[in-house]
Design a protein around this motif. Structure first.
Motif, PDB file in Angstrom:
ATOM      1  N   LYS A 172       0.633  -1.010   0.216  1.00 27.52           N
ATOM      2  CA  LYS A 172       0.066   0.109  -0.004  1.00 27.52           C
ATOM      3  C   LYS A 172       0.892   1.277   0.120  1.00 27.52           C
ATOM      4  O   LYS A 172       1.766   1.196   0.756  1.00 27.52           O
ATOM      5  N   ASP A 175      -1.383   6.384   0.635  1.00 29.21           N
ATOM      6  CA  ASP A 175      -3.095   6.781   0.769  1.00 29.21           C
ATOM      7  C   ASP A 175      -3.638   5.298   0.975  1.00 29.21           C
ATOM      8  O   ASP A 175      -4.916   5.096   0.876  1.00 29.21           O
ATOM      9  N   ASN A 177      -3.398   2.679  -1.210  1.00 34.61           N
ATOM     10  CA  ASN A 177      -3.915   1.975  -2.440  1.00 34.61           C
ATOM     11  C   ASN A 177      -2.965   0.883  -2.627  1.00 34.61           C
ATOM     12  O   ASN A 177      -1.689   1.265  -2.667  1.00 34.61           O
ATOM     13  N   HIS A 181      -6.225  -1.389  -6.585  1.00 36.49           N
ATOM     14  CA  HIS A 181      -6.807   0.057  -6.219  1.00 36.49           C
ATOM     15  C   HIS A 181      -6.856   1.042  -7.421  1.00 36.49           C
ATOM     16  O   HIS A 181      -7.635   1.476  -7.846  1.00 36.49           O
ATOM     17  N   ASN A 207      -8.301   0.307   1.566  1.00 34.41           N
ATOM     18  CA  ASN A 207      -7.457   1.438   1.531  1.00 34.41           C
ATOM     19  C   ASN A 207      -7.559   2.391   2.515  1.00 34.41           C
ATOM     20  O   ASN A 207      -8.095   1.922   3.464  1.00 34.41           O
ATOM     21  N   GLY A 208      -6.819   3.501   2.464  1.00 31.83           N
ATOM     22  CA  GLY A 208      -6.868   4.334   3.539  1.00 31.83           C
ATOM     23  C   GLY A 208      -8.093   5.110   3.695  1.00 31.83           C
ATOM     24  O   GLY A 208      -8.475   5.368   4.896  1.00 31.83           O
ATOM     25  N   ASN A 209      -9.080   4.855   2.928  1.00 30.35           N
ATOM     26  CA  ASN A 209     -10.488   5.326   3.014  1.00 30.35           C
ATOM     27  C   ASN A 209     -11.452   4.141   3.175  1.00 30.35           C
ATOM     28  O   ASN A 209     -12.730   4.345   3.058  1.00 30.35           O
ATOM     29  N   SER A 210     -10.797   3.041   3.692  1.00 28.84           N
ATOM     30  CA  SER A 210     -11.730   1.732   3.984  1.00 28.84           C
ATOM     31  C   SER A 210     -12.601   1.265   2.705  1.00 28.84           C
ATOM     32  O   SER A 210     -14.003   0.812   2.892  1.00 28.84           O
ATOM     33  N   SER A 211     -12.014   1.484   1.652  1.00 29.82           N
ATOM     34  CA  SER A 211     -12.600   1.056   0.074  1.00 29.82           C
ATOM     35  C   SER A 211     -11.943   0.076  -0.289  1.00 29.82           C
ATOM     36  O   SER A 211     -10.681  -0.140  -0.234  1.00 29.82           O
ATOM     37  N   ASP A 215     -15.517  -1.112  -4.295  1.00 26.83           N
ATOM     38  CA  ASP A 215     -16.081   0.277  -3.888  1.00 26.83           C
ATOM     39  C   ASP A 215     -15.595   1.539  -4.876  1.00 26.83           C
ATOM     40  O   ASP A 215     -16.315   2.376  -4.982  1.00 26.83           O
ATOM     41  N   ILE A 216     -14.223   1.524  -4.995  1.00 23.39           N
ATOM     42  CA  ILE A 216     -13.768   2.318  -5.884  1.00 23.39           C
ATOM     43  C   ILE A 216     -14.258   2.467  -7.183  1.00 23.39           C
ATOM     44  O   ILE A 216     -14.936   3.592  -7.712  1.00 23.39           O
ATOM     45  N   HIS A 219     -18.170   3.973  -6.671  1.00 21.20           N
ATOM     46  CA  HIS A 219     -18.270   5.495  -6.603  1.00 21.20           C
ATOM     47  C   HIS A 219     -17.507   6.325  -7.619  1.00 21.20           C
ATOM     48  O   HIS A 219     -17.624   7.541  -7.474  1.00 21.20           O
TER      49      HIS A 219
END
Length: 474
Positions: A172, A175, A177, A181, A207-211, A215-216, A219
């Motif tokens: 990762k 961020d 990712n 990601h 990832n850092g946004n809990s996605s 999910d990426i 959205h």
């Protein structure tokens, strides 16, 4: 002397270099201690003068570790330009320069990956395998850079060469990712497919946004590549973070299949099957998204047709000649069709306005924030959409008839095309209408017990229960 040495490096002239060394044997030493922005070795490396580089390194190998004003070594420059022979010469002298970062936070391997220099990458990894573990100032591996700059061939090569470094494919950056990601965020279809086929790639890492990668995709702005990427991710077992929490209870994704098998075995031994949380198919959400896209498209087409009707607009102002009975006046900027065929122009504007306003009403309802998420409201919007599409079809045929010449053969062919098209359209509308009526009647009969429910498996029963809930919401 320094100016003459720089000119020799620009030309790659070994003879000029030897001549300068005869005049001043310490000239290369002075280059090292001076404060110049780049050495002759930097110049020769970026221009690909192999013989000049070899001669300098044989006499003053220390120059291989000198950095220019950007913090780049000659190895950085040769790697970025793809000069394989120079890279080999520099590695023979000082292979540790592979680990040095320039002011941009990148090593020679990083810049070669960014430029897609496959041969240079191979050489660097073979000579200095530990260079693959060097990170940029943003915590990125060389694999991150390959994906970030869409260098698929370089990515394939590096993963093949680093088969024992599988941890890097899930590394990762700052961020949070991974390379998967980033590939999904950039909609790189081929890269995503390759990563999903690679052993060791974890598809449900957060990832850092809990996605997750899925999910990426969900959205991100939608386009034509999304469906193919989503199918590939789901085929590889990708889940959204919401489904991960429901199924695994915040445990690692690798245990999903084991938990599912345990739940299935328990269901077979119980009289009443337990309710298993499963992915909710957002039927209404998908319908709303589809209606928004189609309505926007129809509104755009209708708006453009209103501004530029068939035949265009008059480019001048003309006053009618009273001596010519059929002569008509017109004003610049007005419709030609409105002047020559006012009845057909009126029909055209009526149906075009219906299509335009119907599509805008759908958009307004969808963005209004009103509680119109029930199924009955969705059917009303779909009926409005049918009206808009039908009005757009009528507008098309009116425009087509206006633009066609009055020749008998052309008019006959146009009449046949119109009749077949209208008949096909009405048939399609009838099939859709009858299908929905039959579906509604079957639901009513099942709801009031006139049709006996067939026995189903627990998973199928849950799907039927969910469908009934959606019907009841309507």
């Amino acid at each position: 002397m320094e100016k003459r040495l720089s000119e020799a490096a620009l030309k790659g002239s070994v003879d000029s270099l030897l001549e300068l060394l005869q005049e001043d044997p310490l000239i290369l030493d002075r280059i090292i201690v001076s404060c110049i922005s780049e050495t002759p070795l930097h110049i020769a490396s970026v221009l690909g003068h192999v013989d000049f580089v070899r001669e300098i390194l044989s006499r003053k190998p220390e120059l291989a570790s000198e950095l220019d004003s950007d913090g780049s070594s000659p190895l950085h420059l040769a790697s970025a330009k793809g000069h394989l022979k120079i890279v080999k010469e520099l590695l023979l002298v000082d292979s540790e320069m592979c680990m040095v970062l320039n002011t941009g936070g990148r090593s020679a391997l990083h810049v070669a990956a960014i430029k897609g220099r496959v041969e240079v990458l191979t050489q660097l990894v073979w000579d200095v395998p530990e260079s693959t573990r060097v990170l940029t100032d943003r915590g990125e591996t060389v694999l991150h850079l390959c994906v970030k700059y869409n260098r698929l061939e370089a990515l394939k090569l590096l993963i093949e060469l680093m088969n024992k470094e599988s941890v890097l494919v899930n590394w990762k950056d700052c961020d949070g990712n991974t390379i998967l990601h980033i590939a999904v965020a950039k909609k790189q279809i081929e890269t995503v497919k390759f990563l999903l086929s690679t052993n060791g790639v974890e598809v449900n890492t957060l990832n850092g946004n809990s996605s997750t990668a899925l999910d990426i995709l969900i959205h991100s702005p939608r386009d034509l590549r999304d469906m193919e990427i989503e199918d590939s991710l789901q085929a590889a077992g990708a889940l959204s973070v919401k489904d991960l929490h429901l199924i695994t209870n915040d445990r690692v994704p690798s245990k999903v299949s084991r938990i599912t098998r345990r739940l299935t075995s328990q269901q077979s031994s119980l009289k009443k099957p337990p309710v298993v949380k499963h992915k909710h198919t957002d039927w209404l959400g998908r319908k709303r998204s589809a209606l928004m896209v189609v309505a926007s498209l129809i509104a755009t087409v209708a708006f453009q047709a209103g501004l530029t009707p068939p035949g265009g607009i008059w480019q001048d102002t003309y006053a009618r000649d009273p001596n010519i009975p059929k002569d008509k006046s017109h004003t610049v900027g007005t419709s030609v069709m409105a002047t020559t065929e006012p009845i057909e122009y009126g029909q055209f504007m009526i149906f075009n306005t219906i299509a335009f306003l119907s599509s805008l009403s759908i958009i307004l309802l969808l963005v209004s924030g009103l509680p119109i998420k029930r199924r009955r409201w969705m059917w009303i919007q779909m009926v409005i959409m049918w009206i808009a599409i039908t009005a757009q079809v009528v507008t098309y045929f009116i425009a087509l008839r206006h633009m066609s010449p009055t020749d008998i053969n052309v008019q006959s062919m146009l009449r046949e095309v119109t009749e077949i098209s209208v008949l096909t359209w009405l048939t399609l509308m009838a099939v859709v209408f009858i299908g929905n009526v039959v579906r509604m009647n079957l639901w009513i009969l099942r709801k009031y017990g006139y049709i006996k429910e067939k026995e189903t498996t627990p998973s199928a029963a849950m799907d039927d229960e969910q469908e009934e809930e959606e019907e009841e919401e309507g």
